[in-house]
Design an enzyme around this catalytic site. Structure first.
Site, PDB file in Angstrom:
ATOM      1  N   GLY A 183       0.891  -1.473   0.356  1.00  0.00           N
ATOM      2  CA  GLY A 183       0.399   0.159  -0.204  1.00  0.00           C
ATOM      3  C   GLY A 183       0.208   0.935   0.166  1.00  0.00           C
ATOM      4  O   GLY A 183       1.863   1.044  -0.592  1.00  0.00           O
ATOM      5  N   ASN A 184       0.410   2.168  -0.017  1.00  0.00           N
ATOM      6  CA  ASN A 184       1.051   3.703   0.556  1.00  0.00           C
ATOM      7  C   ASN A 184       0.304   4.509   1.297  1.00  0.00           C
ATOM      8  O   ASN A 184      -0.088   4.223   2.078  1.00  0.00           O
ATOM      9  CB  ASN A 184       1.166   4.238  -1.417  1.00  0.00           C
ATOM     10  CG  ASN A 184      -0.098   4.550  -1.766  1.00  0.00           C
ATOM     11  OD1 ASN A 184      -0.925   5.625  -1.590  1.00  0.00           O
ATOM     12  ND2 ASN A 184      -0.720   3.999  -2.758  1.00  0.00           N
ATOM     13  N   ARG A 185       0.948   5.652   1.756  1.00  0.00           N
ATOM     14  CA  ARG A 185       1.095   6.714   2.836  1.00  0.00           C
ATOM     15  C   ARG A 185      -0.259   7.437   2.055  1.00  0.00           C
ATOM     16  O   ARG A 185      -0.738   8.460   3.468  1.00  0.00           O
ATOM     17  CB  ARG A 185       2.118   7.434   2.987  1.00  0.00           C
ATOM     18  CG  ARG A 185       2.828   6.469   3.699  1.00  0.00           C
ATOM     19  CD  ARG A 185       4.566   7.279   3.681  1.00  0.00           C
ATOM     20  NE  ARG A 185       3.826   8.324   4.671  1.00  0.00           N
ATOM     21  CZ  ARG A 185       4.729   9.658   4.875  1.00  0.00           C
ATOM     22  NH1 ARG A 185       6.402   9.129   4.477  1.00  0.00           N
ATOM     23  NH2 ARG A 185       5.198  10.528   5.696  1.00  0.00           N
ATOM     24  N   SER A 186      -1.046   8.036   1.208  1.00  0.00           N
ATOM     25  CA  SER A 186      -1.787   8.194   0.788  1.00  0.00           C
ATOM     26  C   SER A 186      -3.644   8.757   1.749  1.00  0.00           C
ATOM     27  O   SER A 186      -3.870   7.289   1.588  1.00  0.00           O
ATOM     28  CB  SER A 186      -2.567   8.018  -0.206  1.00  0.00           C
ATOM     29  OG  SER A 186      -3.833   8.914  -1.083  1.00  0.00           O
ATOM     30  N   ALA A 223      -3.812   7.602  -4.708  1.00  0.00           N
ATOM     31  CA  ALA A 223      -2.269   6.911  -5.394  1.00  0.00           C
ATOM     32  C   ALA A 223      -2.116   5.532  -5.742  1.00  0.00           C
ATOM     33  O   ALA A 223      -2.646   5.594  -4.537  1.00  0.00           O
ATOM     34  CB  ALA A 223      -1.575   7.371  -4.167  1.00  0.00           C
TER      35      ALA A 223
END
Ligand code: CTP
Length: 401
Positions: free
Chosen positions: A205-208, A272
């Site tokens: 995943g990512n930090r968005s 994102a």
């Protein structure tokens, strides 16, 4: 600033205590004007304690100070939350039988109505006609949220979350009545970060956080647009009035965005999406190997949704907006790389964030440059994500003609 918080007689009055608290924390001078019916739900001592001021519903208290005229005249903003069907009707027809309705007639500042009522009452032609009259006269009327109502029923009519109300109120305070330049337009906004599963419990995943996408959705709603928000793993309150499509993976995001974009005047890709996904997603949880070895995960690239939207152009005249988070490197500055990305993606506008310091993610404010395919370059000074959102819609609205 001097804000009047009018509270009409609905059960949602208790949520306005939180609105009041947030306004006070931001340093505003707030006078609460509840109706007599509102005091049946939340008593005067609560409003007085939270606002630090005496509270009255009637024009007969402190008559020598002429409060029925003074409070409205001195206000920089009037918020009515909750605004009941009865209050909207009185405001639309200029009735003035208590302190709040008198205040509404004497105020010359922007007025924000935040309706809350049962779905039937909201949808009734009388209420809709009153809302239309208030809007036509320059009042800002928020759309109610959908969800659980007082009883066991659910539907449209909930008071939007206090955070959202305060956000829009600050917007109205800063910009005056929000321009309705997106009325009649349908816009699609994607928000959040997608997840690609390695097995049923693990993902890439990512930090968005989805904050910028949500701010875009709320700003478009305030400007009169019909909004579809495709939200990837966002844990924020849903913007009241938006059609929210929750998604998890990049492929789900792609399908939802392309479907909604077919009928949209503008699409803003604030999400994102994960650029890669595992070639195999295991159906059972991956176990640790006894010999201490770790699995090797093979990845494959995901489709680029922004590029697809820009190439396919699902609707004539549609404005496609992308985001770029750049750090700059030895091949070029942040803006050099962003210009190249704008050309590569083929979108109309690219909102460029400099993320060299790890800024932006999860933060409440933002700073950007909007690059346009037509050569424009618009700097957006550091401000709230709502301010950045409006700067983006300004550029979109100008290009929608
Ligand atoms: N985006 C998209 N689909 C993807 C990845 C990104 O639509 N699979 C969109 C994002 O929503 C954003 C824009 O593309 O609006 C920029 O994303 P970014 O990750 O910066 O672009 P990349 O193509 O990954 O950049 P680079 O080519 O430099 O790796």
């Amino acid at each position: 600033m001097r804000i009047v918080l009018g509270v009409a007689g609905g059960i949602a009055a208790y949520k306005s205590c939180e609105v009041l608290r947030r306004l006070k924390e931001s340093g505003h001078d707030v006078t609460v004007v509840p109706t007599a019916a509102a005091l049946e739900f939340v008593g005067a001592p609560t409003w007085a304690a939270l606002s630090g001021k005496p509270v009255s519903s009637e024009v007969w208290d402190g008559v020598h100070e002429v409060p029925h005229v003074r409070i409205g005249q001195e206000a920089d903003l009037v918020i009515v939350a909750p605004a009941t069907a009865d209050l909207l009707a009185k405001a639309a027809h200029g009735l003035a039988d208590d302190l709040l309705t008198n205040t509404l007639l004497t105020a010359r500042c922007p007025v924000l109505f935040v309706p809350a009522m049962h779905t039937e009452m909201w949808e009734h032609p009388a209420t809709q006609a009153n809302v239309a009259a208030l809007r036509q006269r320059g009042g800002q009327v928020m759309e109610p949220a959908e969800g659980r109502l007082t009883g066991k029923d659910t539907g449209k009519g909930r008071l939007p979350e206090p955070l959202e109300i305060v956000d829009l109120a600050m917007d109205v305070l800063a910009r005056g009545r929000v321009s309705q330049d997106l009325a009649g337009r349908h816009v699609v906004v994607s928000a959040g970060g997608t997840r690609e599963f390695l097995d049923p419990v693990r993902f890439l995943g990512n930090r968005s956080s989805g904050r910028q996408g949500h701010a875009l959705a709320r700003a478009a709603l305030a400007r009169g647009a019909e909004v579809t928000l495709v939200a990837a793993n966002v844990s924020l309150p849903e913007p009241a009035g938006a059609k929210v499509v929750p998604v998890t993976t990049t492929e789900e995001l792609r399908v939802a965005v392309l479907r909604a974009a077919a009928g949209a005047d503008a699409v803003v890709m604030a999400a994102a999406p994960a650029d890669f996904r595992p070639v195999h997603s295991e159906t059972a949880k991956i176990k640790k190997a006894a010999d201490g070895s770790a699995p090797v995960v093979e990845l494959v690239q995901n489709p680029d949704i922004l590029k697809e939207l820009s190439t396919e152009r699902l609707r004539d005249g549609q404005i496609v907006v992308g985001f770029a988070a750049e750090t700059g490197d030895e091949t070029g500055s942040v803006l050099d790389l962003a210009r190249a990305k704008l050309a590569r993606k083929g979108c109309d506008l690219l909102v460029v964030n400099d993320v060299s310091g790890g800024a932006v993610f999860g933060a409440t404010d933002n700073e950007a440059v909007i690059l346009a395919a037509d050569g424009d370059e618009v700097p957006v000074p550091r401000g709230s994500k709502t301010e950045v959102a409006h700067a983006i819609w300004d550029q979109v609205a100008a290009r929608l003609g």
